[in-house]
Design an enzyme around this catalytic site. Structure first.
Site, PDB file in Angstrom:
ATOM      1  CB  THR A  19      -0.908   0.010   1.244  1.00 42.81           C
ATOM      2  OG1 THR A  19      -1.663  -1.205   1.283  1.00 42.81           O
ATOM      3  CG2 THR A  19      -1.854   1.199   1.222  1.00 42.81           C
ATOM      4  CE  LYS A  57       2.694   1.832   4.552  1.00 45.10           C
ATOM      5  NZ  LYS A  57       1.568   1.367   3.704  1.00 45.10           N
ATOM      6  CE  LYS A  89      -4.794  -2.835   2.086  1.00 43.57           C
ATOM      7  NZ  LYS A  89      -3.405  -3.248   1.917  1.00 43.57           N
TER       8      LYS A  89
END
Length: 294
Positions: free
Chosen positions: A96, A244, A172
């Site tokens: 990701t 993140k 995602k």
């Protein structure tokens, strides 16, 4: 099958994916940390002593790195693998890293006739080792068809969400919005239960039997309770990963012009935990940030 796969990144997700794929394909792995290479060998995965050696002659390079900077390094850094790949090879990116980074990388790789399957995965290490991941893909039709046998082997649920790299990352991003919020909500609920004098394990069992249940509550809940009680639960998913990922969520929302106040609030909890030096702890320990327990 005769297809050769290089798996670059033998961490919590990369190693079980590599070990599962090695049952069907010829797999060579690489990780910069010697202990991960040793562990891969113990799991039946052949390893190389550098990324270019692992990728040389590979039909597919499956990449499992932490962020966009590591992706850039493994592809184009001093020991990057792009120069050793043959035209027609394909990168399968399972990490990701955000849609913008992938779109830029796809354009760069296209100049060398190397395909890119944007295939971020979800499901955790156990499902990775069983070939039962959710894999949401963005790829051109040509690259999709070439990579399909590998993707089918990795996935329990395989979804093509768009015909260009970047669409998998977008999907995602939506997934991680929910995961990040659900982990934070689970921590809040169990912390409140503790502060109200309830047996948290009883509460967790009851919640999982009703409308309030969620995967993250059921999965993270037991470890959150361990953290509440003062133990250090097993690290199955690092807290700093959601620093993140929630950053990707809120940045994407800004570009799209949509407010995501719940996600933004959850993001601050992960940032606070990371600032307290808890980035390497399991993300279930967010409960300690929500309500420090004495």
């Amino acid at each position: 099958m005769s297809k050769r796969i290089a798996v670059l990144g033998l961490g919590a997700m990369g190693l079980p994916m590599a070990s599962h794929l090695a049952k069907t394909f010829e797999v060579t792995g690489f990780d910069p940390f010697e202990e991960r290479r040793t562990l891969a060998t113990e799991h039946g995965v052949a390893v190389a002593d550098s990324a270019p050696v692992a990728a040389s002659g590979a039909d597919f390079v499956l990449i499992a790195v932490r962020n966009a900077a590591q992706l850039e390094e493994v592809l184009h850094g001093p020991s990057g693998v792009v120069p050793v790949l043959e035209p027609g090879a394909a990168i399968i990116l399972t990490s990701t890293v955000g849609a913008e980074a992938v779109e830029a990388e796809a354009a760069r790789l296209a100049e060398t006739d190397i395909g890119l399957v944007d295939a971020p995965v979800s499901g955790g290490p156990v499902r990775a080792g069983e070939g039962d991941l959710l894999v949401t893909c963005g790829a051109t039709p040509e690259v999709w068809e070439v990579a399909r046998p590998v993707l089918d082997e990795m996935a329990g649920t395989l979804v093509l969400v768009g015909d260009a790299p970047g669409k998998g990352q977008s999907m995602k991003t939506v997934n991680q919005l929910l995961c990040g919020v659900h982990i934070a909500a689970a921590g809040e609920a169990l912390a409140l239960a503790g502060k109200l004098g309830l047996d948290q394990r009883m509460v967790l069992d009851a919640l999982m039997a009703g409308a309030a249940q969620s995967f993250m509550l059921g999965n993270r809940g037991p470890r959150a309770i361990e953290a509440w009680e003062g133990a250090d639960p097993e690290v199955c998913s690092r807290l700093d990963i959601f620093v993140k990922d929630m950053g990707i969520v809120t940045s994407a929302a800004k570009r799209a012009g949509i407010a995501v106040p719940v996600a933004a609030a959850a993001e601050q909890l992960y940032i606070l935990g990371n600032a307290q030096g808890r980035g390497a702890e399991d993300d279930s320990t967010l409960i300690r940030i929500i309500a420090p327990h004495s």
